[in-house]
Scaffold this motif. Structure first.
Motif: not given
Length: 201
Positions: A9-22, A87-102
């Protein structure tokens, strides 16, 4: 549907628009646990806010969600001319899950012998914890693609007695149902990773 222990089960995080993961945060819309039966969920968090990908101009999404369309990128002072915004910018856990699949696909490329349970365990074990969130908010932590692929590769190529890769940023947590295993070293020959019938326990 994601309350079964063997489901990732994958939840969603936000990068806050930065490359710094902290400064990454848990997305406000991402569900918190526990799930049915007091099962600890989510298992892991991955980037799911403002994810940019290609979009087909012939689909209904293109027309219905046009406010999220983006033009082709510009580089070196030149912009690519396209008949439609590609291109399209989308938000949701439906976007987070394929990141983990990749990342799981890259892990399997590095080590084709991984079982589904081993993939889930490695993803959780190498995830990065953020002190602002509990286990039922972030699961084992924020996705660490590089660590997961490195550990998967080690289990395919490591020699007997060789030291597994490790980083202090790794959570070293594995959640199963409402149990949390922490610390220690994962071994590939554990019965927990083997296939049993149609399920993997």
């Amino acid at each position: 549907p994601a309350d079964a222990p063997w489901v990732l089960t994958v939840g969603a995080s936000s990068s806050m628009g930065t490359v710094n993961r902290k400064d990454d945060t848990l997305a406000a819309f991402s569900s918190r646990g526990p799930a049915v039966g007091h099962i600890a969920k989510p298992d892991i968090l991955a980037s799911g806010v403002g994810i940019v990908s290609t979009i087909s101009w012939e689909g209904c999404f293109y027309e219905n969600q046009s406010q999220f369309l983006l033009p082709a990128p510009c580089g070196g002072g030149k912009c690519m001319a396209t008949a439609h915004m590609p291109y399209m910018s989308m938000t949701g856990t439906s976007m987070a899950a394929p990141v983990v699949s990749g990342v799981a696909a890259l892990m399997l490329e590095a080590n084709p012998r991984l079982t589904p349970n081993m993939i889930k365990a490695i993803l959780q074990y190498t995830a990065e914890l953020h002190g602002n969130y509990t286990g039922i908010e972030q699961g084992a932590g924020f996705l660490n693609a590089l660590g997961a692929i490195e550990l998967a590769r080690f289990y395919a190529t490591g020699k007997p007695g060789s030291k597994a890769p490790f980083s202090p940023s790794w959570s070293r947590h594995i959640f199963w149902g409402n149990h949390r295993l922490t610390g220690g070293v994962m071994t590939m020959n554990s019965s927990a990773w083997r296939k049993i019938g149609r399920a993997h326990v």
